[in-house]
Scaffold this active site. Sequence first.
Site, PDB file in Angstrom:
ATOM      1  N   LYS A   9       6.383   5.145  27.162  1.00 35.38           N
ATOM      2  CA  LYS A   9       5.892   4.157  27.784  1.00 35.38           C
ATOM      3  C   LYS A   9       5.107   3.836  28.484  1.00 35.38           C
ATOM      4  CE  LYS A   9      10.613   2.355  26.005  1.00 35.38           C
ATOM      5  NZ  LYS A   9      11.870   1.223  26.434  1.00 35.38           N
ATOM      6  N   TYR A  49       8.454  -3.593  17.020  1.00 34.89           N
ATOM      7  CA  TYR A  49      10.513  -4.606  17.586  1.00 34.89           C
ATOM      8  C   TYR A  49      10.788  -6.220  16.437  1.00 34.89           C
ATOM      9  CZ  TYR A  49       9.744  -0.746  21.296  1.00 34.89           C
ATOM     10  OH  TYR A  49       9.790  -0.421  22.025  1.00 34.89           O
ATOM     11  N   ARG A  85      17.547  11.588  21.284  1.00 35.59           N
ATOM     12  CA  ARG A  85      18.709  10.521  22.474  1.00 35.59           C
ATOM     13  C   ARG A  85      19.476  11.333  23.715  1.00 35.59           C
ATOM     14  NH1 ARG A  85      17.459   5.341  20.199  1.00 35.59           N
ATOM     15  NH2 ARG A  85      20.456   4.665  21.136  1.00 35.59           N
ATOM     16  N   THR A  91      19.755   4.163  27.402  1.00 40.06           N
ATOM     17  CA  THR A  91      18.613   2.719  27.936  1.00 40.06           C
ATOM     18  C   THR A  91      19.340   2.645  29.197  1.00 40.06           C
ATOM     19  OG1 THR A  91      19.420   1.935  25.474  1.00 40.06           O
ATOM     20  CG2 THR A  91      18.185   0.641  26.779  1.00 40.06           C
ATOM     21  N   ARG A 102      15.691   9.561  31.261  1.00 38.12           N
ATOM     22  CA  ARG A 102      15.480   8.018  31.627  1.00 38.12           C
ATOM     23  C   ARG A 102      16.411   8.017  32.455  1.00 38.12           C
ATOM     24  NH1 ARG A 102      17.183   5.359  25.979  1.00 38.12           N
ATOM     25  NH2 ARG A 102      15.358   4.939  25.295  1.00 38.12           N
ATOM     26  N   ASN A 112      11.817   1.696  30.726  1.00 36.72           N
ATOM     27  CA  ASN A 112      13.001   2.779  30.621  1.00 36.72           C
ATOM     28  C   ASN A 112      12.730   4.620  30.358  1.00 36.72           C
ATOM     29  OD1 ASN A 112      12.681   2.126  28.107  1.00 36.72           O
ATOM     30  ND2 ASN A 112      14.949   1.642  28.086  1.00 36.72           N
ATOM     31  N   HIS A 115      11.478   5.534  24.173  1.00 38.48           N
ATOM     32  CA  HIS A 115      11.617   5.501  23.510  1.00 38.48           C
ATOM     33  C   HIS A 115      11.879   6.244  22.402  1.00 38.48           C
ATOM     34  CE1 HIS A 115      12.934   2.762  19.907  1.00 38.48           C
ATOM     35  NE2 HIS A 115      11.868   3.482  19.139  1.00 38.48           N
ATOM     36  N   GLU A 126      10.284   3.707  11.985  1.00 42.73           N
ATOM     37  CA  GLU A 126       8.974   3.582  13.269  1.00 42.73           C
ATOM     38  C   GLU A 126       7.845   4.361  12.931  1.00 42.73           C
ATOM     39  OE1 GLU A 126      12.107   3.899  16.210  1.00 42.73           O
ATOM     40  OE2 GLU A 126      12.748   1.877  15.963  1.00 42.73           O
TER      41      GLU A 126
END
Length: 140
Positions: A9, A49, A85, A91, A102, A112, A115, A126
């Site tokens: 991000k 999103y 993940r 998150t 993160r 954070n 994604h 996506e």
Amino acid sequence: MERTLSIVKPDGTEKNVIGEVLGRFEKNGINVIALKMVKLTKEDAEGFYAVHRERPFFGSLTDFMSRGPIVVMALEGENAIAKVREIMGATNPEEAAEGTIRKDFASNIEENTVHGSDSPESAEYEINYFFNALELNGAS
């Protein structure tokens, strides 16, 4: 082999941790099969999103995601969605495990750093949002 999408991000590109993020995935058996840096418009971010459109954080999320360049990557590996993940961490960086992306780089729950797709269905949507078939260089 499973595919997923991850994004570094704007806060991650600002902190120059793109290589660190990529390295953590690769060291854990996740292969990068497509990669590019893009700058989303507000409309692009809203499209990506769209599933969150009714959520109270939608406006601030799409403002944030369109504030600077991002790095999008299609990834492939065994149990790639769950593994990515796990490497990213919770998150909320305050709840993320030590050594996760993160925990190490994120500022807060919204900024954070990364994604990651949360299901095979979202991964497919996506990946196709950012990449065409000719750009995907994986085994499957």
